[in-house]
Design a protein around this motif. Structure first.
Motif, PDB file in Angstrom:
ATOM      1  N   TYR A  34      62.699 -34.794  -9.393  1.00  0.00           N
ATOM      2  CA  TYR A  34      62.066 -33.588  -9.920  1.00  0.00           C
ATOM      3  C   TYR A  34      61.021 -33.038  -8.953  1.00  0.00           C
ATOM      4  CZ  TYR A  34      64.036 -34.274 -14.605  1.00  0.00           C
ATOM      5  OH  TYR A  34      64.882 -34.395 -15.690  1.00  0.00           O
ATOM      6  N   GLN A  37      63.505 -31.832  -4.749  1.00  0.00           N
ATOM      7  CA  GLN A  37      64.769 -31.554  -5.427  1.00  0.00           C
ATOM      8  C   GLN A  37      65.913 -31.481  -4.418  1.00  0.00           C
ATOM      9  OE1 GLN A  37      64.018 -28.161  -7.985  1.00  0.00           O
ATOM     10  NE2 GLN A  37      62.654 -29.336  -9.299  1.00  0.00           N
ATOM     11  N   ASP A 131      59.152 -28.497 -13.667  1.00  0.00           N
ATOM     12  CA  ASP A 131      60.044 -29.651 -13.615  1.00  0.00           C
ATOM     13  C   ASP A 131      59.317 -30.871 -13.070  1.00  0.00           C
ATOM     14  OD1 ASP A 131      62.142 -28.201 -14.619  1.00  0.00           O
ATOM     15  OD2 ASP A 131      63.133 -27.885 -12.695  1.00  0.00           O
ATOM     16  N   SER A 132      58.439 -30.655 -12.079  1.00  0.00           N
ATOM     17  CA  SER A 132      57.779 -31.762 -11.388  1.00  0.00           C
ATOM     18  C   SER A 132      56.571 -32.308 -12.139  1.00  0.00           C
ATOM     19  CB  SER A 132      57.354 -31.314  -9.984  1.00  0.00           C
ATOM     20  OG  SER A 132      56.539 -30.154 -10.058  1.00  0.00           O
ATOM     21  N   THR A 136      59.692 -34.094 -15.725  1.00  0.00           N
ATOM     22  CA  THR A 136      59.883 -35.467 -15.251  1.00  0.00           C
ATOM     23  C   THR A 136      59.179 -36.470 -16.154  1.00  0.00           C
ATOM     24  OG1 THR A 136      59.728 -36.953 -13.354  1.00  0.00           O
ATOM     25  CG2 THR A 136      57.920 -35.413 -13.641  1.00  0.00           C
TER      26      THR A 136
END
Length: 337
Positions: A34, A37, A131-132, A136
């Motif tokens: 994440y 990518q 996402d990070s 995650t």
């Protein structure tokens, strides 16, 4: 006995401010798909060949410059937040880190030892979706529950980037600083590669496709980090009575050669100094807890950049940390989840 527990999750920190501990931490962090990518083999090559040979030493020095006698500021402040929230709620409150210790896995296993606990209110401590960060963290918690067949259900509150109580807590925390004379305010948010923004756009046709994409209503905003930080900024500016000329939004913490969200915080600091600003304030609303990115990257290195360019003083407005307004807000959300 309560059938619910609370688990607050933050990013994490090395166990110690030395090169071996930082190397372990960076390896875990940067090998998360994440975060970088790319396919595993490319990630492994980048991390092993380009990052781990040199960066742990410099990062360890940075951690040493801000390390407290009690440990990592992020960990210590997160523990204080957990304890403060526990004082306001009846449910047991736990703390875990996505990287490093205490790990999400060990913490969920500990929670599961109490057979009365069937639900976990799981709150990643990030106002804005990415996402990070949020994705995650949730993915790791779900992996642990599935892998260990835990009889636990996660209850996950939505990102709180424009919740009025969050904005009010930010305002109350910053008011003593913004009441002082200053020339300009910078909202410095953690940066992301632009590919993370476009990749989280389910339509594939909105985010970063036009200059005003963040201002145009769209379903993509539910997972768009850039839109959400702009919404936080606008809500805070309205609350604080700031004019558009009073502040600038910038992004920090770049890594690698990808195209990142801009403008870069250090570039803005240099520009402001050259334009005659002498006293600037910087706040970092992407973080609820002060950490390396605020205490070292902004308060130390950012100040050096600003002064070298002709500025006089840079004041870091602390994160929410354990401000009473933030603690009470968090406790209220968790009770209502």
């Amino acid at each position: 006995m309560s059938e619910r527990a609370i688990l607050l999750a933050n990013l994490g920190s090395p166990d110690a401010p030395d090169t071996p501990a930082v190397r372990r931490y960076l390896n875990q962090f940067l090998m998360d798909p994440y975060v970088i990518q790319l396919p595993w083999i490319l990630r492994r090559l980048i991390v092993s060949l380009l990052v781990l040979p040199t960066r742990p030493k410099s990062s360890a020095a940075a951690y040493q410059s801000i390390w407290w006698p009690a440990g990592s500021p992020l960990i210590v402040l997160s523990e204080q937040l957990r304890d403060a929230v526990q004082a306001e709620v009846a449910m047991p409150v736990h703390l875990a880190m996505r990287y490093g210790n205490p790990a999400i896995e060990s913490t969920l296993l500990e929670i599961a030892t109490n057979p009365a606990i069937k639900e976990v209110v799981y709150l990643p401590l990030y106002p804005h979706y990415a996402d990070s960060t949020i994705a995650t963290s949730i993915d790791e918690a779900e992996r642990v529950i599935e892998e260990h067949d835990l009889d636990l259900k996660l209850i996950i509150p939505a990102p709180f980037y424009q919740e009025p109580d969050y904005i009010d807590a930010l305002y109350q925390q910053s008011l003593p600083y913004l009441s002082q004379p200053y020339d300009h305010l910078i909202f410095s948010y953690h940066g992301l590669p632009e590919s993370h923004i476009t990749g989280s756009d389910p339509s594939g046709a909105h985010c970063l496709q036009r200059q005003d994409c963040c201002q145009q209503p769209h379903p993509a905003h539910a997972t768009c980090y850039r839109h959400q930080v702009m919404a936080t900024t606008q809500a805070f500016a309205k609350k604080a009575g700031l004019a558009q000329t009073d502040y600038t939004v910038a992004f920090q913490s770049r890594l690698g050669r990808q195209v990142w969200l801009g403008p870069n915080t250090e570039d803005i600091l240099t520009q402001l100094a050259k334009e005659g600003a002498r006293n600037v304030m910087v706040m970092c609303p992407a973080f609820v807890t002060d950490c390396l990115e605020t205490l070292e990257e902004i308060a130390i290195r950012g100040k050096e950049v600003f002064v070298e360019a002709g500025g006089e003083s840079l004041t870091l407005i602390p994160c929410l940390n354990v401000h009473p307004a933030w603690v009470s807000t968090l406790a209220k959300w968790l009770r209502q989840a």
